[in-house]
Design a protein around this motif. Structure first.
Motif, PDB file in Angstrom:
ATOM      1  N   THR A 134      -0.859   6.713  10.496  1.00 26.03           N
ATOM      2  CA  THR A 134       0.515   6.807  10.018  1.00 26.03           C
ATOM      3  C   THR A 134       0.822   8.217   9.558  1.00 26.03           C
ATOM      4  OG1 THR A 134       0.555   4.514   9.252  1.00 26.03           O
ATOM      5  CG2 THR A 134       2.121   6.013   8.265  1.00 26.03           C
ATOM      6  N   TYR A 135      -0.082   8.767   8.781  1.00 27.22           N
ATOM      7  CA  TYR A 135       0.115  10.114   8.264  1.00 27.22           C
ATOM      8  C   TYR A 135       0.244  11.109   9.397  1.00 27.22           C
ATOM      9  CZ  TYR A 135      -0.815  14.507   5.873  1.00 27.22           C
ATOM     10  OH  TYR A 135      -0.728  15.778   5.410  1.00 27.22           O
ATOM     11  N   VAL A 185      -7.296  -4.993   0.381  1.00 31.87           N
ATOM     12  CA  VAL A 185      -6.067  -4.211   0.410  1.00 31.87           C
ATOM     13  C   VAL A 185      -6.367  -2.726   0.303  1.00 31.87           C
ATOM     14  CG1 VAL A 185      -3.929  -3.715  -0.794  1.00 31.87           C
ATOM     15  CG2 VAL A 185      -4.683  -6.060  -0.572  1.00 31.87           C
ATOM     16  N   TRP A 186      -7.177  -2.374  -0.689  1.00 31.37           N
ATOM     17  CA  TRP A 186      -7.439  -0.962  -0.922  1.00 31.37           C
ATOM     18  C   TRP A 186      -8.155  -0.314   0.253  1.00 31.37           C
ATOM     19  CZ3 TRP A 186      -9.655  -2.004  -6.462  1.00 31.37           C
ATOM     20  CH2 TRP A 186      -8.588  -2.175  -7.345  1.00 31.37           C
ATOM     21  N   ILE A 201      -2.637  10.302  -1.721  1.00 30.78           N
ATOM     22  CA  ILE A 201      -1.674  10.398  -0.629  1.00 30.78           C
ATOM     23  C   ILE A 201      -0.285  10.859  -1.070  1.00 30.78           C
ATOM     24  CG2 ILE A 201      -1.130   7.921  -0.687  1.00 30.78           C
ATOM     25  CD1 ILE A 201      -0.815   8.159   2.397  1.00 30.78           C
ATOM     26  N   ALA A 218      -3.911   4.103   7.876  1.00 35.21           N
ATOM     27  CA  ALA A 218      -3.308   5.055   6.946  1.00 35.21           C
ATOM     28  C   ALA A 218      -3.304   6.470   7.510  1.00 35.21           C
ATOM     29  CB  ALA A 218      -4.044   5.016   5.610  1.00 35.21           C
ATOM     30  N   MET A 265       0.356  -2.962  10.179  1.00 34.28           N
ATOM     31  CA  MET A 265      -0.847  -3.192   9.381  1.00 34.28           C
ATOM     32  C   MET A 265      -0.648  -4.338   8.400  1.00 34.28           C
ATOM     33  SD  MET A 265      -2.443  -0.631   6.532  1.00 34.28           S
ATOM     34  CE  MET A 265      -0.975  -0.611   5.532  1.00 34.28           C
ATOM     35  N   PHE A 266       0.556  -4.452   7.879  1.00 31.79           N
ATOM     36  CA  PHE A 266       0.833  -5.386   6.812  1.00 31.79           C
ATOM     37  C   PHE A 266       0.463  -6.842   7.132  1.00 31.79           C
ATOM     38  CE2 PHE A 266       2.009  -4.878   2.732  1.00 31.79           C
ATOM     39  CZ  PHE A 266       3.044  -5.683   2.287  1.00 31.79           C
ATOM     40  N   ALA A 318      -6.012  -0.076   3.657  1.00 34.58           N
ATOM     41  CA  ALA A 318      -4.907   0.879   3.625  1.00 34.58           C
ATOM     42  C   ALA A 318      -5.350   2.249   3.128  1.00 34.58           C
ATOM     43  CB  ALA A 318      -3.789   0.344   2.731  1.00 34.58           C
ATOM     44  N   ALA A 347      11.600   1.124   4.777  1.00 38.16           N
ATOM     45  CA  ALA A 347      10.526   1.223   5.769  1.00 38.16           C
ATOM     46  C   ALA A 347      10.815   0.308   6.956  1.00 38.16           C
ATOM     47  CB  ALA A 347       9.189   0.874   5.127  1.00 38.16           C
ATOM     48  N   SER A 362       0.070   3.835   1.566  1.00 41.56           N
ATOM     49  CA  SER A 362       0.114   4.444   2.888  1.00 41.56           C
ATOM     50  C   SER A 362       1.263   3.892   3.715  1.00 41.56           C
ATOM     51  CB  SER A 362      -1.223   4.244   3.622  1.00 41.56           C
ATOM     52  OG  SER A 362      -1.578   2.882   3.643  1.00 41.56           O
ATOM     53  N   LEU A 363       1.949   2.892   3.162  1.00 43.68           N
ATOM     54  CA  LEU A 363       3.157   2.411   3.814  1.00 43.68           C
ATOM     55  C   LEU A 363       4.380   3.014   3.138  1.00 43.68           C
ATOM     56  CD1 LEU A 363       3.775  -1.308   4.730  1.00 43.68           C
ATOM     57  CD2 LEU A 363       5.597   0.044   3.801  1.00 43.68           C
ATOM     58  N   LEU A 364       4.340   3.063   1.813  1.00 39.91           N
ATOM     59  CA  LEU A 364       5.515   3.479   1.057  1.00 39.91           C
ATOM     60  C   LEU A 364       5.754   4.983   1.085  1.00 39.91           C
ATOM     61  CD1 LEU A 364       5.056   1.213  -2.071  1.00 39.91           C
ATOM     62  CD2 LEU A 364       6.773   0.967  -0.297  1.00 39.91           C
ATOM     63  N   PHE A 365       4.725   5.747   1.461  1.00 40.49           N
ATOM     64  CA  PHE A 365       4.876   7.183   1.301  1.00 40.49           C
ATOM     65  C   PHE A 365       5.947   7.757   2.215  1.00 40.49           C
ATOM     66  CE2 PHE A 365       3.098   9.600   4.858  1.00 40.49           C
ATOM     67  CZ  PHE A 365       2.332   8.671   5.538  1.00 40.49           C
ATOM     68  N   ILE A 366       6.182   7.114   3.348  1.00 34.46           N
ATOM     69  CA  ILE A 366       7.181   7.650   4.261  1.00 34.46           C
ATOM     70  C   ILE A 366       8.607   7.487   3.738  1.00 34.46           C
ATOM     71  CG2 ILE A 366       8.161   7.493   6.567  1.00 34.46           C
ATOM     72  CD1 ILE A 366       5.431   6.994   7.642  1.00 34.46           C
ATOM     73  N   PRO A 367       9.037   6.248   3.400  1.00 34.06           N
ATOM     74  CA  PRO A 367      10.388   6.154   2.838  1.00 34.06           C
ATOM     75  C   PRO A 367      10.533   6.931   1.544  1.00 34.06           C
ATOM     76  CG  PRO A 367       9.253   4.033   2.748  1.00 34.06           C
ATOM     77  CD  PRO A 367       8.421   4.919   3.583  1.00 34.06           C
ATOM     78  N   GLY A 374       5.838   6.454  12.813  1.00 35.65           N
ATOM     79  CA  GLY A 374       4.795   6.454  11.800  1.00 35.65           C
ATOM     80  C   GLY A 374       4.859   5.230  10.903  1.00 35.65           C
ATOM     81  N   ILE A 375       6.053   4.905  10.450  1.00 36.25           N
ATOM     82  CA  ILE A 375       6.174   3.768   9.540  1.00 36.25           C
ATOM     83  C   ILE A 375       5.880   2.467  10.263  1.00 36.25           C
ATOM     84  CG2 ILE A 375       8.630   3.174   9.801  1.00 36.25           C
ATOM     85  CD1 ILE A 375       6.675   3.398   6.549  1.00 36.25           C
ATOM     86  N   SER A 432       2.269   1.480   9.910  1.00 34.46           N
ATOM     87  CA  SER A 432       1.959   0.843   8.635  1.00 34.46           C
ATOM     88  C   SER A 432       2.502  -0.568   8.551  1.00 34.46           C
ATOM     89  CB  SER A 432       2.533   1.664   7.481  1.00 34.46           C
ATOM     90  OG  SER A 432       1.680   2.718   7.156  1.00 34.46           O
ATOM     91  N   LEU A 433       3.665  -0.772   9.091  1.00 36.53           N
ATOM     92  CA  LEU A 433       4.256  -2.104   9.020  1.00 36.53           C
ATOM     93  C   LEU A 433       3.475  -3.114   9.841  1.00 36.53           C
ATOM     94  CD1 LEU A 433       8.081  -1.569   8.934  1.00 36.53           C
ATOM     95  CD2 LEU A 433       6.610  -2.619   7.230  1.00 36.53           C
ATOM     96  N   PHE A 470      10.411  -0.196   0.539  1.00 38.61           N
ATOM     97  CA  PHE A 470       9.875  -1.166   1.494  1.00 38.61           C
ATOM     98  C   PHE A 470      10.951  -1.602   2.484  1.00 38.61           C
ATOM     99  CE2 PHE A 470       6.781  -3.891   3.077  1.00 38.61           C
ATOM    100  CZ  PHE A 470       7.264  -5.174   3.224  1.00 38.61           C
ATOM    101  N   LEU A 510      -6.580   6.030   2.811  1.00 41.02           N
ATOM    102  CA  LEU A 510      -6.462   7.259   3.582  1.00 41.02           C
ATOM    103  C   LEU A 510      -7.481   8.297   3.155  1.00 41.02           C
ATOM    104  CD1 LEU A 510      -3.669   9.218   4.986  1.00 41.02           C
ATOM    105  CD2 LEU A 510      -4.592  10.256   2.948  1.00 41.02           C
ATOM    106  N   PRO A 539       0.804  -1.227   0.000  1.00 38.91           N
ATOM    107  CA  PRO A 539       0.000   0.000   0.000  1.00 38.91           C
ATOM    108  C   PRO A 539       0.832   1.271   0.000  1.00 38.91           C
ATOM    109  CG  PRO A 539      -0.247  -1.208   2.076  1.00 38.91           C
ATOM    110  CD  PRO A 539       0.788  -1.910   1.285  1.00 38.91           C
TER     111      PRO A 539
END
Lengths: 279, 294
Positions: free
Chosen positions: B252-253, B224-225, A214, B249, B272-273, B228, B34, A122-127, B265-266, B269-270, B31, B230, A120
C-alpha cells in the motif's frame, strides 16, 4: 544419588533455556552498542569483532554535531507528551462515563471503541494523508499528536474503564449521601483511588507513541520535524547506510528509555498481566 | 429539577464527547474516505475521478498483488505460530521458581520496550553482507565461503522478517501468558497430577481451558498487528528482493506514496480488511474447538 541429578536437571531445564533466551534477547543491543564505538575501519574490517581495538566517539560527535538528532529526540518526546495528554484526558473521561454512569449505550460505545482500535494504521494513513494536507497540517507535529490519539485514546479508555470498574459503587454512594457531585467524586475520590492504573495508562500511552512509525513516516518529511524511529530508518545517503551513526543513534535513543524502564518496569508488568487477566 | 439518573446520563454523554470526536474524526471519517477513494483515481493534489471497480480489477489481475497476499499470510501465520508456542514455553519457564527470575523477566522485556525501529535496524545490521556479524560467525565456522546478503535472498528474506517480528513480540506474549497461567486454580493441577496426567495433558486439559480468554484476545490483537504491520519489513527489505517480502502494508505504501496513485493504494488495504476478518475468525475458531475437546 538424588542431589546431583536434580541440579543437572535444573541446569538443563531452567538455566540453559534462560541463558539462551537472554542471549537471543540482548544480543542485538549488545552488538549495536559495540558497533557504535568502533571506527569505520573496524566496523567493516575486523579480526575479532568482539574486541574494539581503538574505541571512538566519532559517530556520537557526528550524530550530535552534524545531524538533527537532538531535534528528533525532542520531537518524539513532544509528540509523546501531547498524545499522552490528549489520550489520558479523553480516556479518563470516557472510561469513567462507561464504567460508572450506567449509560444505556455503554456496551455499544465500548464495543465501537474496541473495534476502532482494530482498524489498522496502514489503511488509515492514506485518507489521513490527504486530510492533513487539506488542513495544512503536513509536516506538523500537531498532526501527529492528533492522529496518535486516535489509537492511544481508545486503548486508554479500555484500560481506565477497567480500573474504574474496580472501585466499589458503595464509595460513590457514600459520597453522594454527603452531598458531593459526580464530577467532584471523579476528581477527588476516584482518580486518586486508581492513580496506579493512571500511571500505567500514562506509561503505555507514551510507549505507544514513541514507537509509532507509519504516520510519522508519511506525515513528516522535514528532517527537523522527524521523530526518532523514522529519522533513524531514513538515515542514509542514496543507498548507503551510515551504520556507525545509526547504531550510535540507536544506543542514545535507547538509553533514556532503558533508564525510565528500570523505574516503571513493575508497573508495566502489572499493566500487561492485568490486561491479560481481565481478558 | 432533573433526576440524578438524568443528570448522570447527561454528564456521561458530555464525558464521551472527546473520545467520540477523536474516533469519528481520525478513524471513522478516514475509513469512509478510504472506501470512497478505492472507487476513484486519485492523485495527491488532484480531485478524485470516479472509476468504479477499476482499482479492484487491476489488483486482482496483478500477479504482484497475489504475491503480496501470499507473503502476508505466510508472514503473519508463521509469526503468530512462533509467538504463541514460544511465548507459552517462555511463560512457563519464567513462572518457575529460580534465583533471579525477576531480573531475567525484566531483562527479557527490554526488547519490547525499545522502539521497534531501533531493533529492526540492529537486526538489519546483523544480517548485512558487508560488516554483518552473522556472516563473520558463519565464515569462522566455515559454513559459508563468502559474504551472504541474507536480506536479498528470496527464500531467506521473509524468514528473517518473521524472526525479527517474533523476537520483538515474544515478551508481550510471554508476559500475558504468564499472568494468565498464574490464575489457573491449584486444585485442578493437583487433581490432574493425582490422575497421573503427563505435562502435555496437563497443559491441554487444565491450563489451556482456564486461560482460553487471554489466549483468544492475544491471538486477535497479534493477528491484526502483524497482518497490517509495515515497520519490520519496510526497514529490513523495503519489500524486496523483487517484491518477495512485500506485504499489504508495505505494498500500500509503495503504491500510494511511491507512485502517487492513492486510489489503487488504498484498495490494497481495503482488500486486506476482510481477509484479516476471515483469518481472525479462523484462528479464534481453532481456539474454541480446542476448548470443546478439553
Amino acid at each position: 544419588m538424588q542431589l546431583p541429578s536434580n541440579t543437572l536437571r535444573r541446569a538443563v531445564g531452567i538455566w540453559l533455556p534462560v541463558v539462551v533466551l537472554m542471549t537471543f534477547s540482548l544480543f542485538p543491543f549488545f552488538w549495536m552498542g559495540l558497533t557504535s564505538f568502533k571506527t569505520n575501519a573496524e566496523i567493516y574490517n575486523f579480526k575479532n569483532p568482539f574486541v574494539v581495538e581503538r574505541p571512538t566517539l566519532e559517530h556520537y560527535h557526528k550524530l550530535l554535531d552534524e545531524t538533527d538528532f537532538l531535534m528528533w529526540m525532542f520531537n518524539s518526546a513532544l509528540v509523546g507528551l501531547g498524545a499522552m495528554i490528549t489520550s489520558i484526558i479523553a480516556g479518563t473521561a470516557a472510561g469513567y462515563a462507561l464504567s460508572k454512569l450506567r449509560l444505556p449505550v455503554a456496551s455499544t460505545v465500548g464495543r465501537a471503541i474496541l473495534l476502532s482500535y482494530l482498524v489498522p494504521r496502514s489503511l488509515l494513513f492514506i485518507p489521513l494523508y490527504t486530510n492533513l494536507r487539506n488542513l495544512g497540517l503536513m509536516n506538523s507535529r500537531w498532526g501527529l499528536i492528533f492522529t496518535y490519539s486516535s489509537f492511544i485514546a481508545p486503548f486508554c479508555t479500555w484500560l481506565l474503564s477497567g480500573y474504574f470498574d474496580t472501585i466499589p459503587n458503595e464509595i460513590e454512594e457514600c459520597a453522594f449521601v454527603d452531598g458531593a457531585t459526580r464530577l467532584r467524586i471523579l476528581f477527588s475520590i476516584d482518580i486518586p483511588l486508581i492513580r496506579n492504573g493512571m500511571v500505567t495508562a500514562v506509561i503505555f500511552a507514551f510507549t505507544l507513541s514513541w514507537q509509532e512509525f507509519i504516520y510519522a513516516l508519511v506525515f513528516i518529511q522535514e528532517s527537523t520535524k522527524k521523530t526518532i524511529p523514522v529519522a533513524m530508518a531514513t538515515f542514509m545517503k542514496g543507498d548507503v547506510f551510515f551504520w556507525g551513526e545509526i547504531m550510535a543513534a540507536g544506543l542514545l535513543a535507547s538509553v533514556p528509555i532503558a533508564i525510565i524502564y528500570i523505574f516503571i518496569h513493575k508497573r508495566l508488568v502489572e499493566g500487561l498481566t492485568a490486561g491479560a487477566v481481565k481478558g | 429539577m432533573i433526576s440524578q439518573r438524568q443528570h448522570d446520563h447527561l454528564l456521561g454523554y458530555l464525558l464521551l464527547i472527546p473520545i467520540s470526536f477523536i474516533v469519528l474524526v481520525f478513524i471513522g471519517y478516514p475509513f469512509i474516505t478510504a472506501i470512497w477513494f478505492s472507487f476513484t483515481k486519485k492523485y495527491v493534489g488532484s480531485p478524485a475521478l470516479y472509476i468504479g471497480l477499476k482499482n479492484y480489477t487491476t489488483l486482482f489481475r496483478s500477479s504482484t498483488f497475489w504475491l503480496v497476499v501470499r507473503n502476508s499470510f505466510v508472514y503473519t501465520l508463521s509469526a503468530i505460530f512462533f509467538k504463541m508456542t514460544l511465548g507459552m514455553l517462555i511463560a512457563k519457564l519464567l513462572n518457575r521458581d529460580f534465583f533471579g527470575k525477576d531480573v531475567v523477566g525484566g531483562i527479557f522485556l527490554i526488547s519490547w520496550v525499545i522502539p521497534m525501529a531501533i531493533s529492526a535496524l540492529a537486526w538489519k545490521w546483523i544480517f548485512q553482507d558487508i560488516g554483518g556479524i552473522l556472516n563473520w560467525i558463519l565464515m569462522r565456522l566455515q559454513l559459508v565461503k563468502y559474504d551472504v546478503p541474507f536480506l536479498s535472498i528470496p527464500k531467506l528474506a521473509l524468514g528473517i522478517a518473521i524472526l525479527v517480528n517474533v523476537w520483538r513480540g515474544l515478551p508481550f506474549f510471554a508476559l500475558s501468558f504468564q499472568g494468565a497461567l498464574k490464575t489457573v486454580p491449584r486444585d485442578q493441577y493437583d487433581a490432574a497430577r493425582i490422575a497421573g496426567a503427563s505435562p502435555v495433558q496437563i497443559f491441554w486439559y487444565v491450563e489451556l481451558p482456564n486461560i482460553r480468554n487471554v489466549v483468544m484476545i492475544v491471538l486477535m490483537l497479534t493477528t491484526v498487528w502483524t497482518f497490517a504491520d509495515l515497520q519490520v519489513i519496510w526497514i529490513l527489505t523495503r519489500g524486496g528482493p523483487g517484491n518477495l517480502t512485500q506485504v499489504f502494508a508495505t505494498y500500500t505504501y509503495e503504491i500510494a506514496i511511491g507512485t502517487g496513485d492513492l486510489g489503487l493504494g488504498i484498495t490494497v488495504s481495503l482488500v486486506m480488511f476482510p481477509l484479516l476478518g476471515v483469518m481472525i475468525l479462523y484462528l479464534t475458531g481453532i481456539m474454541s474447538k480446542g476448548r470443546k475437546e478439553g
